[in-house]
Design a protein around this motif. Structure first.
Motif, PDB file in Angstrom:
ATOM      1  N   TYR A 169       0.728  -6.471  -2.131  1.00  0.00           N
ATOM      2  CA  TYR A 169       1.822  -7.422  -1.937  1.00  0.00           C
ATOM      3  C   TYR A 169       1.913  -7.835  -0.476  1.00  0.00           C
ATOM      4  O   TYR A 169       2.909  -7.543   0.198  1.00  0.00           O
ATOM      5  CB  TYR A 169       3.152  -6.793  -2.392  1.00  0.00           C
ATOM      6  CG  TYR A 169       3.168  -6.472  -3.863  1.00  0.00           C
ATOM      7  CD1 TYR A 169       3.513  -7.446  -4.796  1.00  0.00           C
ATOM      8  CD2 TYR A 169       2.826  -5.202  -4.324  1.00  0.00           C
ATOM      9  CE1 TYR A 169       3.524  -7.162  -6.146  1.00  0.00           C
ATOM     10  CE2 TYR A 169       2.832  -4.917  -5.679  1.00  0.00           C
ATOM     11  CZ  TYR A 169       3.184  -5.890  -6.582  1.00  0.00           C
ATOM     12  OH  TYR A 169       3.186  -5.605  -7.925  1.00  0.00           O
ATOM     13  N   ASN A 183      -8.204  -8.122   0.082  1.00  0.00           N
ATOM     14  CA  ASN A 183      -7.993  -8.992  -1.081  1.00  0.00           C
ATOM     15  C   ASN A 183      -7.562  -8.241  -2.334  1.00  0.00           C
ATOM     16  O   ASN A 183      -7.782  -8.726  -3.447  1.00  0.00           O
ATOM     17  CB  ASN A 183      -9.232  -9.835  -1.356  1.00  0.00           C
ATOM     18  CG  ASN A 183      -9.629 -10.657  -0.151  1.00  0.00           C
ATOM     19  OD1 ASN A 183      -8.786 -11.283   0.486  1.00  0.00           O
ATOM     20  ND2 ASN A 183     -10.900 -10.623   0.189  1.00  0.00           N
ATOM     21  N   HIS A 223      -4.724  -7.942  -3.541  1.00  0.00           N
ATOM     22  CA  HIS A 223      -3.740  -8.756  -4.263  1.00  0.00           C
ATOM     23  C   HIS A 223      -4.375  -9.834  -5.137  1.00  0.00           C
ATOM     24  O   HIS A 223      -3.708 -10.405  -5.998  1.00  0.00           O
ATOM     25  CB  HIS A 223      -2.748  -9.383  -3.274  1.00  0.00           C
ATOM     26  CG  HIS A 223      -3.370 -10.347  -2.318  1.00  0.00           C
ATOM     27  ND1 HIS A 223      -4.158  -9.936  -1.264  1.00  0.00           N
ATOM     28  CD2 HIS A 223      -3.338 -11.694  -2.265  1.00  0.00           C
ATOM     29  CE1 HIS A 223      -4.574 -10.990  -0.597  1.00  0.00           C
ATOM     30  NE2 HIS A 223      -4.089 -12.081  -1.178  1.00  0.00           N
ATOM     31  N   GLU A 224      -5.653 -10.084  -4.973  1.00  0.00           N
ATOM     32  CA  GLU A 224      -6.320 -11.152  -5.715  1.00  0.00           C
ATOM     33  C   GLU A 224      -7.136 -10.648  -6.908  1.00  0.00           C
ATOM     34  O   GLU A 224      -7.679 -11.445  -7.659  1.00  0.00           O
ATOM     35  CB  GLU A 224      -7.242 -11.932  -4.772  1.00  0.00           C
ATOM     36  CG  GLU A 224      -6.496 -12.655  -3.675  1.00  0.00           C
ATOM     37  CD  GLU A 224      -7.422 -13.314  -2.661  1.00  0.00           C
ATOM     38  OE1 GLU A 224      -8.656 -13.108  -2.731  1.00  0.00           O
ATOM     39  OE2 GLU A 224      -6.892 -14.038  -1.806  1.00  0.00           O
ATOM     40  N   ILE A 225      -7.211  -9.353  -7.101  1.00  0.00           N
ATOM     41  CA  ILE A 225      -8.061  -8.838  -8.183  1.00  0.00           C
ATOM     42  C   ILE A 225      -7.200  -8.365  -9.353  1.00  0.00           C
ATOM     43  O   ILE A 225      -5.994  -8.184  -9.227  1.00  0.00           O
ATOM     44  CB  ILE A 225      -9.009  -7.724  -7.690  1.00  0.00           C
ATOM     45  CG1 ILE A 225      -8.234  -6.510  -7.172  1.00  0.00           C
ATOM     46  CG2 ILE A 225      -9.949  -8.257  -6.628  1.00  0.00           C
ATOM     47  CD1 ILE A 225      -9.117  -5.355  -6.762  1.00  0.00           C
ATOM     48  N   GLU A 226      -7.848  -8.154 -10.487  1.00  0.00           N
ATOM     49  CA  GLU A 226      -7.112  -7.752 -11.697  1.00  0.00           C
ATOM     50  C   GLU A 226      -6.491  -6.367 -11.521  1.00  0.00           C
ATOM     51  O   GLU A 226      -6.980  -5.523 -10.770  1.00  0.00           O
ATOM     52  CB  GLU A 226      -8.021  -7.794 -12.915  1.00  0.00           C
ATOM     53  CG  GLU A 226      -9.125  -6.763 -12.885  1.00  0.00           C
ATOM     54  CD  GLU A 226     -10.038  -6.847 -14.092  1.00  0.00           C
ATOM     55  OE1 GLU A 226     -10.424  -5.769 -14.585  1.00  0.00           O
ATOM     56  OE2 GLU A 226     -10.370  -7.963 -14.523  1.00  0.00           O
ATOM     57  N   GLN A 283      -7.294  -2.924  -9.359  1.00  0.00           N
ATOM     58  CA  GLN A 283      -6.404  -2.518  -8.260  1.00  0.00           C
ATOM     59  C   GLN A 283      -6.102  -1.019  -8.350  1.00  0.00           C
ATOM     60  O   GLN A 283      -6.144  -0.315  -7.350  1.00  0.00           O
ATOM     61  CB  GLN A 283      -5.077  -3.283  -8.323  1.00  0.00           C
ATOM     62  CG  GLN A 283      -5.133  -4.711  -7.906  1.00  0.00           C
ATOM     63  CD  GLN A 283      -3.771  -5.381  -8.031  1.00  0.00           C
ATOM     64  OE1 GLN A 283      -2.924  -4.986  -8.832  1.00  0.00           O
ATOM     65  NE2 GLN A 283      -3.566  -6.410  -7.219  1.00  0.00           N
TER      66      GLN A 283
END
Length: 188
Positions: free
Chosen positions: A135, A154, A156-159, A163
């Protein structure tokens, strides 16, 4: 048994279940119990709990509103409801719950633990960094890209499942890092 130790164990178990992607209701229930204990202990020790900082920085949120939101799901998991309105409210909350409700709760628990104890287990440190990476727009923190933790770039950009896998990897890396494990700010 010491109440701080109880909160610590609840939070360790909640974080383990969280990164295992297992039983989000139990994660929330354990973290909710730990949150209440840690918040109260912070206040008793003269430390500002995380919720107080949130309330102080946001004039639209008062203490009652904050606690109502924080306890919504936890109470729905603990109580059927005595009145028709309570039953309906709890049913709606249970049906709206998702594992993502655990993210901020776990972070606030770790924050309160750090404010109170000034050191923490590797699992708490990993959860703290994981949340900041997941976040990046929620907190004013230094950019993680500048750190050596390339694993979190990154995030926050992955599934979501990936994560959480990264959270597990981060804990293992922390536990295998002698500098971190020997740091006086790290607990066992």
């Amino acid at each position: 048994m010491d109440i701080l130790h109880i909160a610590r164990q609840q939070l360790l178990t909640a974080i383990q279940l969280f990164f295992d992607n297992s039983d989000p209701v139990s994660v929330h229930t354990l973290a909710g119990a730990a949150s209440e204990i840690l918040s109260d202990l912070c206040e008793q020790a003269g430390e500002q709990p995380f919720h107080s900082a949130v309330i102080a920085s946001n004039p639209r949120i008062d203490q009652n509103r904050y606690f109502k939101a924080r306890n919504l799901y936890r109470n729905a998991f603990k109580h059927v409801g005595r009145t028709k309105d309570e039953k309906t409210r709890n049913d709606v909350a249970r049906n709206q719950f998702s594992d993502m409700q655990n993210d901020l709760l776990l972070f606030t628990c770790v924050e309160d633990y750090l404010r109170l104890v000034k050191r923490s287990p590797a699992e708490f440190q990993a959860m703290h960094l994981w949340f900041i990476a997941a976040y990046p727009d929620r907190l004013k923190t230094p950019k993680l890209e500048a750190s050596s933790l390339n694993l979190l770039n990154n995030l926050h950009e992955i599934e979501r499942e990936k994560q959480k896998e990264i959270g597990h990897i981060l804990i293992k890396e922390f536990k295998n890092n002698p500098n971190l494990m020997n740091d006086p700010r790290t607990e066992y």
